[in-house]
Motif scaffolding. Structure first.
Motif, PDB file in Angstrom:
ATOM      1  N   LEU A 170       0.846  -1.195   0.000  1.00  0.00           N
ATOM      2  CA  LEU A 170       0.000   0.000   0.000  1.00  0.00           C
ATOM      3  C   LEU A 170       0.884   1.249   0.000  1.00  0.00           C
ATOM      4  N   VAL A 227      -7.145   3.953  -4.415  1.00  0.00           N
ATOM      5  CA  VAL A 227      -5.947   3.382  -3.802  1.00  0.00           C
ATOM      6  C   VAL A 227      -4.773   3.443  -4.763  1.00  0.00           C
ATOM      7  N   MET A 272      -1.134   1.441  -5.094  1.00  0.00           N
ATOM      8  CA  MET A 272      -0.381   0.300  -4.576  1.00  0.00           C
ATOM      9  C   MET A 272       0.850   0.068  -5.437  1.00  0.00           C
ATOM     10  N   ILE A 305      -9.135  -2.449  -4.196  1.00  0.00           N
ATOM     11  CA  ILE A 305      -7.952  -3.292  -3.987  1.00  0.00           C
ATOM     12  C   ILE A 305      -8.103  -4.621  -4.715  1.00  0.00           C
TER      13      ILE A 305
END
Length: 522
Positions: free
Chosen positions: A408, A424, A426, A450
């Motif tokens: 992350l 998100v 990543m 995710i």
């Protein structure tokens, strides 16, 4: 000679009396089906006179779960005709129905709760049993608050209702007042007289946990002649709860030479039942609870882990497999010793490490464990690869394995009732992966984003959040369970930002899946 102990589960009646734990019809039916898989002998499905919804739930359970002769379905009635009629009309659809009547016998109940004389209460109980017997052949009579009752009056009540036709006598420690030695003596005296009066009548106990002795009192009763025990899953129930079914059953199983008894419980369904009830009722099981707590079979102490790896019986009296769990869990933390870490590395295939290499890796492990609380298998791969890189060690078995793991980098979550969304960022090897998603709520949106990045078909089974510290900078702990290709993965993470902790826990689960299913074959 061993004897059978009948297991009466009252999770759906006494257990459901916990504030906020009310189940709907579907949940009650599913819970009852699982209790049948657990192979309890009797299910108390509810209190049908309390509401139309409870009546219908008991009726459905009787018809759909009690449709075979391997489980008895019952429900609770006060010693009044309308309650008894409600029980009869709801349980009569079962193959083996039972009417359960309760009436107090202690001075406190007789004089203060009912404001009647002892002879009046005794007559009410006898009349209730006689009426119930016109409806069904099997009737249980509970002498509420028995542990605080005058013994001779208690016995006079038992004798009278047995002569009236009661087939089971239940002796409750209604407010958890008894202690094991005195409760055992009480049951011994009742059993001695009851078996002389009518040896076909079952003697039962129902213990509450107000002083933390419900399981101990129940086991003492078994040693002193009780034929039947009333319990709940996870020990839930009024106030401090009831005797915990899993604790009583596993004590009898584990110490059978002491209790000279057995149950018909399918112990491998214990954890499934515990999780189902906990999920439906929204009641978390305390982590250190016997048998069903998260830590009941987890070992993090280095001394314990070392002993277990040398001999399982050093610190383990029950195999986790017996209650429906996977094999023992050695949790890698800063308290783990060298033996446990070396064992974990060997399971991942690192069997040729020199003593110097292992010591260097173990030192890095301790640094990470101090920062991360709990270390996962994918963390070990990263630690080993970093060590090899730093020391210019070339090994095909490890090079670039960390490129398969997700990390992350950043996240943004927007929570509102109209359009919850999450973005998100990543990292996987040299790739920077970004994604956004919407969901039914902020966590759903975050996990959807995710999941799309991971490209794995993951199903979220359980999401739990709790505080592990206090104040403005409180740490929040997130624990999740996910399913991938039929396998269950549990992961945790802690952070002052609960959304970050949620993301980290989910990514820990994904990386565990990568270790088991997606790493290149060595």
């Amino acid at each position: 000679m061993t004897r059978k102990i009948w297991v009466f589960d009252t999770t759906l009646r006494d257990g459901e009396q916990v504030p906020g734990a009310k189940l709907n019809l579907y949940e009650k039916l599913e819970a009852a089906k699982q209790l049948k898989k657990l192979q309890v002998d009797m299910i108390e499905a509810g209190f049908p006179s309390s509401s139309a919804g409870d009546f219908n739930a008991v009726k459905e359970i009787a018809a759909k779960v009690g449709n075979t002769d391997d489980v008895i379905i019952t429900a609770l009635a006060r010693a009044v005709k309308s309650d008894i009629d409600a029980v009869y009309n709801s349980v009569k659809y079962a193959e083996k129905p039972l009417i359960h009547i309760v009436l107090g016998t202690s001075d406190i109940h007789v004089e203060k709760k009912f404001a009647k004389s002892k002879s009046q209460i005794l007559d009410i109980g006898v009349d209730a049993v006689k009426y119930a017997k016109t409806l069904l052949p099997d009737v249980q009579y509970s002498t509420e608050d028995a542990s605080r009752s005058d013994f001779e009056y208690l016995w006079a009540t038992i004798e009278a209702v047995v002569k009236a036709g009661a087939t089971i006598i239940n002796v409750p420690d209604t407010v958890g007042y008894a202690e094991p030695e005195e409760f055992g003596k009480l049951i011994f005296k009742i059993n001695d007289r009851l078996k002389n009066l009518n040896d076909q009548v079952l003697l039962s106990v129902h213990c509450h946990n107000d002083l933390g002795m419900a399981t101990a009192n129940t086991l003492s009763a078994i040693k002193n002649g009780a034929d039947k025990v009333e319990c709940t899953i996870n020990g839930i129930g009024e106030r401090a709860g009831n005797a915990s079914l899993e604790e009583v059953v596993m004590a009898v199983n584990t110490r059978s030479e002491v209790y000279q008894a057995y149950t018909n419980i399918n112990t491998r369904e214990i954890m499934n039942t515990s999780r189902l009830i906990s999920s439906f009722m929204g009641l978390d099981v305390q982590v250190n609870k016997a048998i069903t707590g998260d830590n009941a079979f987890a070992h993090s102490s280095g001394i314990h882990q070392d002993g277990l790896l040398k001999s399982r019986d050093a610190y383990e009296i029950i195999s986790p497999i017996e209650v429906g769990l996977d094999d023992m869990e050695l949790v890698l933390t800063a308290r783990s010793g060298r033996h446990a870490v070396k064992n974990a590395l060997e399971k991942l295939g690192f069997t040729q490490l020199t003593e110097t290499q292992f010591e260097g890796i173990f030192e890095a492990f301790l640094e990470l464990a101090d920062a991360k609380k709990e270390v996962y298998n994918h963390d070990l791969y990263v630690i080993v690869e970093n060590y090899y890189t730093e020391h210019d060690i070339h090994n095909q078995d490890i090079t670039n394995y960390s490129d398969n793991f997700f990390e992350l980098m950043d996240l943004q979550v927007i929570s509102n009732p109209i359009f919850p969304s999450a973005s998100v960022k990543m990292k996987k090897a040299d790739q920077i992966l970004k994604n956004s998603a919407v969901g039914s709520g902020p966590i759903d949106a975050l996990y959807s984003a995710i999941t799309e990045i991971s490209e794995l078909d993951i199903k979220l089974l359980e999401y739990n959040i709790s505080s592990v510290s206090r104040g403005k900078e409180a740490l929040g702990k997130v624990k999740i369970q996910v399913e991938y290709k039929g396998e269950i993965y549990t992961a945790k993470a802690t952070d002052t930002d609960i959304m970050k902790a949620s993301a980290l826990a989910y990514i820990n689960a994904i990386n565990s899946i990568v270790v088991d299913h997606l790493l290149p074959v060595k």
